[in-house]
Design a protein around this motif. Structure first.
Motif, PDB file in Angstrom:
ATOM      1  N   SER A  19      -8.334  -3.368  -8.117  1.00 15.54           N
ATOM      2  CA  SER A  19      -8.022  -3.429  -6.682  1.00 15.54           C
ATOM      3  C   SER A  19      -7.883  -4.851  -6.172  1.00 15.54           C
ATOM      4  O   SER A  19      -7.267  -5.068  -5.134  1.00 15.54           O
ATOM      5  CB  SER A  19      -9.094  -2.696  -5.884  1.00 15.54           C
ATOM      6  N   SER A  24      -2.143  -8.003   0.115  1.00 16.34           N
ATOM      7  CA  SER A  24      -2.456  -7.603   1.484  1.00 16.34           C
ATOM      8  C   SER A  24      -1.288  -6.896   2.154  1.00 16.34           C
ATOM      9  O   SER A  24      -1.474  -6.192   3.143  1.00 16.34           O
ATOM     10  CB  SER A  24      -2.869  -8.823   2.303  1.00 16.34           C
ATOM     11  N   GLU A  25      -0.088  -7.045   1.631  1.00 23.61           N
ATOM     12  CA  GLU A  25       1.077  -6.389   2.227  1.00 23.61           C
ATOM     13  C   GLU A  25       1.189  -4.921   1.845  1.00 23.61           C
ATOM     14  O   GLU A  25       2.043  -4.205   2.346  1.00 23.61           O
ATOM     15  CB  GLU A  25       2.359  -7.131   1.840  1.00 23.61           C
ATOM     16  N   GLU A  26       0.338  -4.435   0.962  1.00 22.98           N
ATOM     17  CA  GLU A  26       0.407  -3.053   0.490  1.00 22.98           C
ATOM     18  C   GLU A  26      -0.200  -2.050   1.471  1.00 22.98           C
ATOM     19  O   GLU A  26      -0.049  -0.856   1.278  1.00 22.98           O
ATOM     20  CB  GLU A  26      -0.296  -2.915  -0.859  1.00 22.98           C
ATOM     21  N   ASP A  27      -0.917  -2.493   2.459  1.00 24.06           N
ATOM     22  CA  ASP A  27      -1.539  -1.633   3.469  1.00 24.06           C
ATOM     23  C   ASP A  27      -2.553  -0.655   2.850  1.00 24.06           C
ATOM     24  O   ASP A  27      -2.612   0.509   3.199  1.00 24.06           O
ATOM     25  CB  ASP A  27      -0.473  -0.877   4.259  1.00 24.06           C
ATOM     26  N   VAL A  28      -3.312  -1.154   1.880  1.00 28.02           N
ATOM     27  CA  VAL A  28      -4.400  -0.386   1.272  1.00 28.02           C
ATOM     28  C   VAL A  28      -5.696  -1.053   1.686  1.00 28.02           C
ATOM     29  O   VAL A  28      -5.950  -2.204   1.354  1.00 28.02           O
ATOM     30  CB  VAL A  28      -4.279  -0.357  -0.268  1.00 28.02           C
ATOM     31  N   GLY A  29      -6.509  -0.323   2.428  1.00 28.61           N
ATOM     32  CA  GLY A  29      -7.746  -0.895   2.925  1.00 28.61           C
ATOM     33  C   GLY A  29      -8.889  -0.787   1.933  1.00 28.61           C
ATOM     34  O   GLY A  29      -8.813  -0.072   0.926  1.00 28.61           O
ATOM     35  N   LEU A  30      -9.950  -1.490   2.226  1.00 25.86           N
ATOM     36  CA  LEU A  30     -11.120  -1.472   1.360  1.00 25.86           C
ATOM     37  C   LEU A  30     -11.753  -0.085   1.321  1.00 25.86           C
ATOM     38  O   LEU A  30     -12.271   0.323   0.281  1.00 25.86           O
ATOM     39  CB  LEU A  30     -12.140  -2.510   1.836  1.00 25.86           C
ATOM     40  N   ASP A  31     -11.684   0.661   2.411  1.00 27.34           N
ATOM     41  CA  ASP A  31     -12.267   2.005   2.410  1.00 27.34           C
ATOM     42  C   ASP A  31     -11.562   2.923   1.417  1.00 27.34           C
ATOM     43  O   ASP A  31     -12.209   3.718   0.729  1.00 27.34           O
ATOM     44  CB  ASP A  31     -12.254   2.599   3.816  1.00 27.34           C
ATOM     45  N   HIS A  32     -10.253   2.799   1.286  1.00 24.05           N
ATOM     46  CA  HIS A  32      -9.522   3.609   0.307  1.00 24.05           C
ATOM     47  C   HIS A  32      -9.920   3.229  -1.121  1.00 24.05           C
ATOM     48  O   HIS A  32     -10.044   4.094  -1.990  1.00 24.05           O
ATOM     49  CB  HIS A  32      -8.015   3.410   0.476  1.00 24.05           C
TER      50      HIS A  32
END
Length: 55
Positions: A19, A24-32
């Motif tokens: 991970s 950062s441009e992938e729009d995947v947050g730490l919660d996911h």
């Protein structure tokens, strides 16, 4: 039981290490990422049971 726990911990470490390569441009947050890292044994066992029942 010890081998299963070791496999789980290695899987979590591997997913968290992968991970870090997500930009950062992938729009995947730490919660996911955390949900994926700690939830994969539950989801894979559910899918395995469903696959065995469908036979």
């Amino acid at each position: 039981m010890r081998e299963l726990l070791m496999l789980y911990v290695c899987g979590v470490i591997l997913l968290l290490a992968i991970s870090t390569t997500i930009g950062s441009e992938e729009d995947v947050g730490l919660d996911h990422i955390v949900i994926a890292a700690f939830g994969w044994p539950i989801f894979t066992s559910i899918l395995a049971v469903k696959a065995l029942k469908s036979r």
